[in-house]
Write an enzyme that holds these catalytic residues in place. Structure first.
Site: not given
Length: 181
Positions: A123, A137
């Site tokens: 991330d 995502d």
């Protein structure tokens, strides 16, 4: 068989673009930003609002359910397989659902690649105090939003068509009664 393969063109085109972009950006982050401590932003003044950081995520969106990467590897695989199986059954005219499924498939596979190859999802997009996320995502989230809007529009159109047809039935009945008089 050719028709069957043709139905996958949109799904795999969307997947190639999103997965490619997702994996490339994650690669850049892993290669250029120190895990946990590295931060990059084009201007220093933007850092409190938006920045690129390198955070490993063994859970799911928003950092929930950490250290369950094995479970989400299985779930992502199942989701991807179900989408591939169900996708050809969706009519070409239902493009919102086809687009949503393509985006959800892409996001699931993009994060699945990370889980299988490095054991966690990379991330890196950090906006304000919001949870850190990535392109996969975002693809899943936008796909869900498109799905919800598409279902809402479809239901709205079905209700409108039902009202219109009921109105036509009522008008025909009134005309028949008037001709009988």
């Amino acid at each position: 068989m050719k028709k069957y393969l043709k139905s996958y063109i949109l799904l795999f085109t969307i997947a190639a673009i999103i997965i490619g972009l997702d994996q490339y950006t994650k690669y850049l982050v892993r290669e250029n930003i120190e895990m946990w401590t590295g931060v990059w932003a084009p201007w220093d003044w933007i850092i409190p609002y938006a920045r690129i950081i390198h955070i490993p995520n063994t859970g799911v969106a928003f950092g929930m359910f950490q250290d369950k990467s094995w479970l989400f590897t299985i779930l992502s695989s199942i989701i991807a397989i179900v989408i591939v199986i169900y996708y050809p059954q969706v009519p070409n005219s239902d493009w919102p659902l086809r687009l949503a499924m393509g985006m959800q498939f892409s996001g699931a596979v993009g994060n699945l690649i990370d889980r299988v190859t490095i054991g966690h999802v990379t991330d890196f997009i950090s906006i304000g105090n919001f949870a850190v996320f990535n392109i996969a995502d975002s693809s899943i989230t936008v796909g869900v939003i498109i799905l919800i809007i598409g279902v809402w529009i479809q239901e709205h159109n079905e209700k409108k068509n039902k009202r219109d047809s009921q109105s036509q039935v009522n008008e025909t009945t009134i005309n028949e009664i008037e001709t009988l008089k």
